[in-house]
Write an enzyme that holds these catalytic residues in place. Structure first.
Site, PDB file in Angstrom:
ATOM      1  N   ARG A   1      -3.445  19.241  -8.020  1.00 58.96           N
ATOM      2  CA  ARG A   1      -3.799  20.377  -7.165  1.00 58.96           C
ATOM      3  C   ARG A   1      -4.706  21.366  -7.882  1.00 58.96           C
ATOM      4  O   ARG A   1      -5.493  22.079  -7.263  1.00 58.96           O
ATOM      5  CB  ARG A   1      -2.540  21.098  -6.671  1.00 58.96           C
ATOM      6  CG  ARG A   1      -1.715  21.731  -7.777  1.00 58.96           C
ATOM      7  CD  ARG A   1      -0.639  22.673  -7.265  1.00 58.96           C
ATOM      8  NE  ARG A   1       0.146  23.207  -8.369  1.00 58.96           N
ATOM      9  CZ  ARG A   1      -0.211  24.258  -9.112  1.00 58.96           C
ATOM     10  NH1 ARG A   1      -1.356  24.876  -8.880  1.00 58.96           N
ATOM     11  NH2 ARG A   1       0.560  24.692 -10.095  1.00 58.96           N
TER      12      ARG A   1
ATOM     13  N   CYS B   1       1.280  20.566 -11.265  1.00 61.99           N
ATOM     14  CA  CYS B   1      -0.192  20.496 -11.168  1.00 61.99           C
ATOM     15  C   CYS B   1      -0.605  19.059 -10.865  1.00 61.99           C
ATOM     16  O   CYS B   1      -1.219  18.795  -9.840  1.00 61.99           O
ATOM     17  CB  CYS B   1      -0.829  20.986 -12.456  1.00 61.99           C
ATOM     18  SG  CYS B   1      -0.541  22.725 -12.811  1.00 61.99           S
TER      19      CYS B   1
ATOM     20  N   ARG C   1       0.841  -1.208   0.000  1.00 62.95           N
ATOM     21  CA  ARG C   1       0.000   0.000   0.000  1.00 62.95           C
ATOM     22  C   ARG C   1       0.872   1.253   0.000  1.00 62.95           C
ATOM     23  O   ARG C   1       0.412   2.332   0.340  1.00 62.95           O
ATOM     24  CB  ARG C   1      -0.928  -0.019   1.219  1.00 62.95           C
ATOM     25  CG  ARG C   1      -1.922  -1.172   1.184  1.00 62.95           C
ATOM     26  CD  ARG C   1      -2.765  -1.250   2.421  1.00 62.95           C
ATOM     27  NE  ARG C   1      -1.975  -1.561   3.604  1.00 62.95           N
ATOM     28  CZ  ARG C   1      -2.460  -2.182   4.687  1.00 62.95           C
ATOM     29  NH1 ARG C   1      -3.723  -2.574   4.706  1.00 62.95           N
ATOM     30  NH2 ARG C   1      -1.692  -2.412   5.726  1.00 62.95           N
TER      31      ARG C   1
ATOM     32  N   ASN D   1      -4.803  15.143 -19.597  1.00 63.91           N
ATOM     33  CA  ASN D   1      -4.193  14.473 -18.451  1.00 63.91           C
ATOM     34  C   ASN D   1      -4.797  13.097 -18.210  1.00 63.91           C
ATOM     35  O   ASN D   1      -4.070  12.139 -17.888  1.00 63.91           O
ATOM     36  CB  ASN D   1      -4.346  15.316 -17.186  1.00 63.91           C
ATOM     37  CG  ASN D   1      -3.460  16.542 -17.169  1.00 63.91           C
ATOM     38  OD1 ASN D   1      -3.853  17.581 -16.638  1.00 63.91           O
ATOM     39  ND2 ASN D   1      -2.265  16.472 -17.738  1.00 63.91           N
TER      40      ASN D   1
ATOM     41  N   TYR E   1     -11.937  28.791 -16.951  1.00 64.56           N
ATOM     42  CA  TYR E   1     -11.607  30.216 -17.047  1.00 64.56           C
ATOM     43  C   TYR E   1     -12.759  31.007 -17.661  1.00 64.56           C
ATOM     44  O   TYR E   1     -13.536  30.482 -18.463  1.00 64.56           O
ATOM     45  CB  TYR E   1     -10.334  30.404 -17.876  1.00 64.56           C
ATOM     46  CG  TYR E   1      -9.075  30.161 -17.077  1.00 64.56           C
ATOM     47  CD1 TYR E   1      -8.588  31.123 -16.193  1.00 64.56           C
ATOM     48  CD2 TYR E   1      -8.375  28.962 -17.183  1.00 64.56           C
ATOM     49  CE1 TYR E   1      -7.435  30.899 -15.442  1.00 64.56           C
ATOM     50  CE2 TYR E   1      -7.228  28.730 -16.443  1.00 64.56           C
ATOM     51  CZ  TYR E   1      -6.772  29.712 -15.573  1.00 64.56           C
ATOM     52  OH  TYR E   1      -5.632  29.488 -14.829  1.00 64.56           O
TER      53      TYR E   1
ATOM     54  N   ALA F   1      -4.380  31.070 -20.201  1.00 66.90           N
ATOM     55  CA  ALA F   1      -3.953  31.931 -19.088  1.00 66.90           C
ATOM     56  C   ALA F   1      -2.541  31.544 -18.666  1.00 66.90           C
ATOM     57  O   ALA F   1      -2.176  30.371 -18.680  1.00 66.90           O
ATOM     58  CB  ALA F   1      -4.912  31.806 -17.920  1.00 66.90           C
TER      59      ALA F   1
ATOM     60  N   GLN G   1      -6.545  22.296 -12.068  1.00 64.99           N
ATOM     61  CA  GLN G   1      -6.649  21.934 -13.479  1.00 64.99           C
ATOM     62  C   GLN G   1      -7.552  22.885 -14.251  1.00 64.99           C
ATOM     63  O   GLN G   1      -8.661  23.208 -13.825  1.00 64.99           O
ATOM     64  CB  GLN G   1      -7.194  20.519 -13.652  1.00 64.99           C
ATOM     65  CG  GLN G   1      -7.157  20.088 -15.119  1.00 64.99           C
ATOM     66  CD  GLN G   1      -7.507  18.654 -15.321  1.00 64.99           C
ATOM     67  OE1 GLN G   1      -8.657  18.265 -15.149  1.00 64.99           O
ATOM     68  NE2 GLN G   1      -6.515  17.832 -15.695  1.00 64.99           N
TER      69      GLN G   1
ATOM     70  N   HIS H   1     -11.279  24.054 -12.470  1.00 64.48           N
ATOM     71  CA  HIS H   1     -11.794  25.366 -12.848  1.00 64.48           C
ATOM     72  C   HIS H   1     -11.950  25.549 -14.358  1.00 64.48           C
ATOM     73  O   HIS H   1     -11.258  24.927 -15.160  1.00 64.48           O
ATOM     74  CB  HIS H   1     -10.898  26.476 -12.290  1.00 64.48           C
ATOM     75  CG  HIS H   1      -9.450  26.321 -12.646  1.00 64.48           C
ATOM     76  ND1 HIS H   1      -8.538  25.708 -11.810  1.00 64.48           N
ATOM     77  CD2 HIS H   1      -8.753  26.681 -13.746  1.00 64.48           C
ATOM     78  CE1 HIS H   1      -7.340  25.713 -12.370  1.00 64.48           C
ATOM     79  NE2 HIS H   1      -7.449  26.300 -13.557  1.00 64.48           N
TER      80      HIS H   1
END
EC number: 2.1.1.45
Length: 282
Positions: free
Chosen positions: A183, A157, A137, A194, A226, A281, A185, A224
């Site tokens: 964290r 990311c 594990r 991805n 944009y 961005a 995207q 998120h």
């Protein structure tokens, strides 16, 4: 219809209908014209993809499987942090005059660490454990190394993969599952890119370790869309959906370090038109 399409559409609708706007906040990203790049975001999005049932390439628009595979191999196989080792231009804006993105991504996977079994980097450690201690594990990678963040041109990311092996009753082979932790995207530009990259990675590792593929679970802390992407996403999720493509991985390759972008293929991949000129961005 493609389960990946259904998952993508449901996620986008949830973000647009129930997400929180960052408008007015002090945000780091900005548009090339200097305007702040605000988002609508959801915290803690979790999507599950059963790779044994279908390959999770959306059909709403085409995901370039060879290009995204090459980028994944640039990080995981070549363990490179230099864009001169990569054919695509997706990392160009983060590179310095020598082509380096700093101590990020592939660099971290290539750092060797001392284990009881000897010196290994994180990728070789994963492969070693999958072959020698598959029910552990503790099979994971982590490239979010705090002591090196100041030398990264972009904080990672997609920063962690956790692998977990199961054995279904009656199966002669083990099943490889994985969790991708991210964290942050940009959903329009990077989500399916991805997902496909790490689905390919699971397929490759399963093949070289003589396992079957199972689930890929994608956990996104800040998912998120944009502000300038909203109309593009609204149009995209209304498009017709097609059957999922069949995934082909060269069955002759038994060494992870022998794979190339030409060893993957999507068969019968019917899609909607590509979206061009997406504002990015920075």
């Amino acid at each position: 219809m493609s389960l990946a399409d259904q998952t993508f559409v449901a996620m986008c609708k949830d973000i647009l209908e129930n997400g929180v706007s960052t408008e007015g906040e002090k945000v780091r990203p900005h548009w090339p014209d200097g305007t702040s790049a605000y988002t609508i975001k959801k915290f803690g999005v979790v999507n599950r993809y059963d790779l044994s049932k279908e390959f999770p390439a959306i059909t709403l628009r085409k995901t370039a499987i060879k290009t995204c595979t090459e980028e994944m191999l640039w990080i995981w196989q070549r363990k490179s942090n230099n864009i001169h080792d990569l054919k695509s231009t997706v990392w160009d804006e983060w590179a310095d005059e020598n082509g380096s993105i700093g101590k990020a991504y592939g660099y971290q996977l290539g750092v060797k660490h001392q284990y009881k079994e000897g010196m290994m980097d994180q990728v070789d450690r994963v492969i070693y454990d999958l072959k020698n201690n598959p029910f552990s594990r503790r099979i994971l990678t982590n490239i979010y190394v705090h002591e090196d963040l100041h030398e990264m041109n972009l904080y990672p990311c997609a920063y962690s993969m956790t692998f977990n092996v199961t054995q279904k009753k009656g199966d002669d082979k083990l099943t490889l599952n994985a969790i991708l932790n991210q964290r942050s995207q940009d959903i329009l530009t990077a989500n399916n890119w991805n997902v496909c990259q790490y689905a390919v990675l699971v397929h490759m590792l399963a093949q070289v370790c003589d396992m079957k593929v199972g689930e890929l679970v994608h956990v996104i802390a800040d998912a998120h869309i944009y502000d300038r992407h909203i109309p593009l996403v609204e149009e995209l999720i209304k498009r017709p959906q097609y059957k999922a493509p069949k995934f082909w991985l060269n069955p002759e390759i038994k060494d992870f370090y022998k794979f190339t972008r030409d060893d993957v293929k999507l068969i019968d991949y019917e899609t909607g038109p590509q979206i061009t000129d997406i504002p990015v961005a920075i």
